[in-house]
Design a protein around this motif. Structure first.
Motif, short mmCIF file in Angstrom:
data_model
loop_
_atom_site.label_atom_id
_atom_site.label_comp_id
_atom_site.label_asym_id
_atom_site.label_seq_id
_atom_site.Cartn_x
_atom_site.Cartn_y
_atom_site.Cartn_z
N GLN A 277 -1.51 -1.72 -8.79
CA GLN A 277 -0.96 -0.88 -7.73
C GLN A 277 -2.06 -0.07 -7.05
O GLN A 277 -2.05 0.12 -5.82
N ASP A 278 -3.02 0.39 -7.82
CA ASP A 278 -4.14 1.14 -7.23
C ASP A 278 -4.98 0.25 -6.32
O ASP A 278 -5.43 0.68 -5.25
N LYS A 279 -5.21 -0.98 -6.74
CA LYS A 279 -5.99 -1.90 -5.92
C LYS A 279 -5.29 -2.18 -4.59
O LYS A 279 -5.93 -2.22 -3.53
N VAL A 280 -3.98 -2.37 -4.64
CA VAL A 280 -3.22 -2.61 -3.41
C VAL A 280 -3.26 -1.38 -2.51
O VAL A 280 -3.45 -1.48 -1.30
N ALA A 281 -3.11 -0.21 -3.11
CA ALA A 281 -3.13 1.04 -2.32
C ALA A 281 -4.46 1.25 -1.62
O ALA A 281 -4.52 1.88 -0.55
N ASP A 282 -5.53 0.72 -2.19
CA ASP A 282 -6.87 0.90 -1.61
C ASP A 282 -7.15 -0.04 -0.44
O ASP A 282 -8.17 0.10 0.23
N ARG A 283 -6.28 -1.00 -0.21
CA ARG A 283 -6.52 -1.98 0.86
C ARG A 283 -5.73 -1.60 2.10
O ARG A 283 -4.52 -1.42 2.07
N GLU A 284 -6.44 -1.52 3.23
CA GLU A 284 -5.80 -1.13 4.48
C GLU A 284 -4.86 -2.19 5.02
O GLU A 284 -3.95 -1.88 5.79
N ASN A 285 -5.09 -3.44 4.63
CA ASN A 285 -4.25 -4.52 5.17
C ASN A 285 -3.09 -4.89 4.25
O ASN A 285 -2.49 -5.96 4.39
N MET A 286 -2.75 -3.97 3.31
CA MET A 286 -1.62 -4.22 2.41
C MET A 286 -0.67 -3.04 2.41
O MET A 286 -1.09 -1.88 2.54
#
Length: 420
Positions: A277-286
């Protein structure tokens, strides 16, 4: 873009696609010439694959000189097209493992290391679902994580080290007992014989069964980002499912191909691990949308996905998402057990029932991994179950007095006739 020169087979695929590598290996082993076209970053090749498959976006797509097109074929289907006969294996194996994922390969490593003559047969590509997973972050012994393809290859190489016989691209259609032998029959009618069997066929991704889904599978609706992600370069993608698989595959799509990835989760909280979830939150295109349930895939006049109708479970409002080029569904697993006979009991969902020793209701047939009722559906536990099943098989063979048959009996037997 060459369509076909009427002399050479053409394979459209990608280097990261396990089934593409299996097809290349099959043709190489049978000394069949082919031309390889990688669709990665090749818009012309992608367009051609879509054209010859009437919009289907699956690889490998194989074009034969006579115009025949095969999409994701099994080894048997390629053999049939080439006129290569498949003969029965007349060896009597101590252990026959059906399924070449973590559970199956681990069990084979254990039994072969014990000196038991072991055969592994997989309907598709060795490695199982883990081979098409972008990264394993939670498997012990890999502090930085390991790619699914690398992990699967390590298992395969370890099995080869212990002289496990490996057969892939060979679907099985029946298992039956004949006296002291268990007969395993392939969909092509070839037979294999063993004193014991371990079922490690794993599972496949479930479908939503929403309106329009069936019509779009292979063209706009998919179940494997590693297999079909290349078709969505710089496009907007919807991932359905907020568990680990949905987040992992969504990250793969966002990092490698898609312009944007939206993850839709049915419940009010994603089930994926915090690190994902943290990795997804860090991506601007997700982005992640919770409390939404897909109701319908709207099919356009061109037969492709036009939009997705989704229920907002908080407001009971149906909303329509128009900016969706493709959908990847990861909402749970269904067992690969449909080929099994009634003598092997399953639960209401099709998962195989087993005793505390992992033995099924058919004497001498054991089960391990995702296909077992009550399993945790994790790679690490699948490997653990594979090891446990191997120990149980060893005890079973000891009990029936066949634990150490190597070099004590002649292993080449007369062919067993296929069932009518």
């Amino acid at each position: 873009m060459p369509e076909n020169n009427n002399e050479t087979i053409i394979i459209y695929g990608a280097t990261w696609c396990p089934d593409c590598q299996r097809a290349k290996k099959f043709f190489g082993e049978h000394m069949v010439a082919y031309d390889w076209i990688d669709i990665t970053d090749n818009d012309e090749a992608i367009a051609y694959v879509e054209k010859v498959n009437k919009g289907n976006r699956s690889i490998p797509t194989i074009i034969y000189p006579d115009g025949t097109i095969q999409v994701e074929p099994s080894n048997q289907e390629m053999a049939d097209q080439l006129g290569i006969s498949v003969e029965s294996d007349n060896t009597l194996y101590d252990v026959l493992v059906i399924g070449g994922g973590p559970a199956g390969l681990t069990s084979a490593i254990y039994t072969a290391r014990e000196g038991l003559n072991t055969l592994v047969i997989d309907a598709n590509t060795l490695g199982g679902q883990v081979a098409i997973t972008q990264v394993l972050d939670n498997f012990p012994g890999f502090p930085e994580g390991v790619s699914g393809a690398d992990f699967a290859d390590r298992l395969i190489q370890q099995a080869k080290r212990f002289d496990v016989t490996l057969v892939e691209g060979t679907p099985i259609k029946d298992i039956r007992r004949d006296g002291q032998c268990i007969i395993v029959e392939s969909s092509a009618g070839a037979t294999f014989m063993a004193r014991s069997v371990i079922l490690a066929t794993g599972s496949k991704y479930r479908r939503l069964n929403a309106e329009g889904e069936k019509d779009l599978i292979g063209t706009s609706v998919h179940f494997c980002a590693t297999c079909d992600g290349a078709f969505y370069k710089d496009k907007d993608v919807l991932v359905v499912g907020g568990g680990n698989s949905g987040f992992e595959e969504g990250l793969f799509l966002a990092e490698k191909f898609a312009k944007s990835v939206r993850i839709a989760e049915y419940s009010d909280t994603p089930k994926a691990s915090k690190i994902l979830q943290d990795k997804v939150a860090d991506r601007e295109n997700m982005s992640v949308v919770t409390n939404h349930a897909v109701q319908e895939f709207v099919v356009g006049d061109d037969g492709m996905l036009d939009s997705v109708k989704v229920l907002n479970r908080e407001t009971d409002e149906i909303v329509q998402w128009d900016n969706v080029d493709g959908v990847f569904v990861f909402i749970g697993l269904s067992p690969n057990s449909g080929f099994l006979p009634e003598t092997i009991e399953r639960d209401q969902w099709g998962f195989i029932k087993a005793s505390d020793t992992f033995e099924t209701t058919l004497d001498g047939v054991f089960v391990a991994g995702d296909v077992r009722a009550g399993s945790t559906k994790q790679a690490v536990s699948a490997s653990g179950e594979g090891a446990t099943a191997a120990v149980m098989v060893r005890q079973y063979l000891t009990r029936i007095g066949e634990a150490n048959p190597i070099n004590e009996v002649e292993r080449e037997l007369e062919p067993v006739a296929a069932a009518d």
